[in-house]
Design a protein around this motif. Structure first.
Motif, short mmCIF file in Angstrom:
data_model
loop_
_atom_site.label_atom_id
_atom_site.label_comp_id
_atom_site.label_asym_id
_atom_site.label_seq_id
_atom_site.Cartn_x
_atom_site.Cartn_y
_atom_site.Cartn_z
N UNK A 149 44.26 36.63 36.79
CA UNK A 149 43.41 35.80 37.64
C UNK A 149 41.80 36.47 37.67
N UNK A 150 40.90 35.75 38.05
CA UNK A 150 39.54 35.97 38.27
C UNK A 150 39.38 35.46 39.58
N UNK A 151 38.70 36.53 40.64
CA UNK A 151 38.48 35.80 42.04
C UNK A 151 37.76 36.72 42.56
N UNK B 184 36.71 40.34 41.23
CA UNK B 184 37.78 41.13 40.19
C UNK B 184 38.43 40.21 39.26
N UNK B 185 39.22 41.09 38.47
CA UNK B 185 40.12 40.31 37.10
C UNK B 185 41.46 41.22 37.68
N UNK C 124 44.08 46.13 37.71
CA UNK C 124 42.98 45.28 38.09
C UNK C 124 41.49 46.08 38.05
N UNK C 125 40.53 45.40 38.12
CA UNK C 125 39.14 46.16 37.96
C UNK C 125 38.05 44.91 38.33
N UNK D 93 27.69 46.00 37.36
CA UNK D 93 27.99 47.16 36.44
C UNK D 93 29.26 48.01 37.21
N UNK D 94 30.03 48.85 36.57
CA UNK D 94 30.95 49.71 37.17
C UNK D 94 30.84 51.09 36.84
#
Length: 157
Positions: free
Chosen positions: A7-9, A75-76, A104-105, A112-113
């Protein structure tokens, strides 16, 4: 049967880290997802219905995520889905969508990360920040001028 899903949320609650009596790290938070689609008549983008997921992460993922995410982050999340029924205090039945996160990330569509690898030699965990090939870490707004990808005239391209 195991129902795995991605999921993306958006993180909707502050993540809460707890440690069980046996020393297991457990992180819990909620994520909201919704579909955005273009209205055919007006051409405007509209939000569809919101779905809420209760997320649980364990062990090192729980500890690393606690240091990395906050309410409002995109997040994904990949994990195992469990739908469960429960009884509310007023006597009605409810349903909950729970996702046990395997990984998760941050969703890099929205920012950016900076990655910091955790190294442990059986003792205290050490965080090592991922840096560029030149040895300089990038700060926000700073763009590296060198191209790290193979050029078009090499076999790797």
């Amino acid at each position: 049967m195991t129902d795995l899903m991605t999921i993306r949320g958006i993180v909707g609650t502050e993540p809460q880290l707890s440690i069980t009596p046996k020393g297991l790290a457990v992180l819990k938070f909620r994520v909201a997802t919704h579909e955005r689609k273009r209205d055919g008549e007006t051409g405007q983008w509209v939000d569809g219905a919101t779905s809420w997921f209760s997320i649980s992460a364990f062990r090192a993922l729980a500890e690393n995520a606690m240091e990395s995410i906050a309410q409002g982050d995109h997040l994904v999340i990949f994990g195992k889905l469990q739908i469960r029924q429960f009884d509310r205090p007023d006597g009605t039945r409810g349903m909950s969508a729970d996702l046990e996160a395997y990984s998760l990330g941050h969703d890099l569509r929205f920012g950016t990360s900076l990655f910091a690898k955790v190294r442990s030699d059986g003792g205290e965990a050490e965080r090592v920040t991922h840096t560029s090939a030149a040895g300089n870490s990038r700060s926000s707004g700073e763009v590296r001028g060198e191209n790290m990808w193979a050029s078009e005239d090499t076999d790797a391209a």
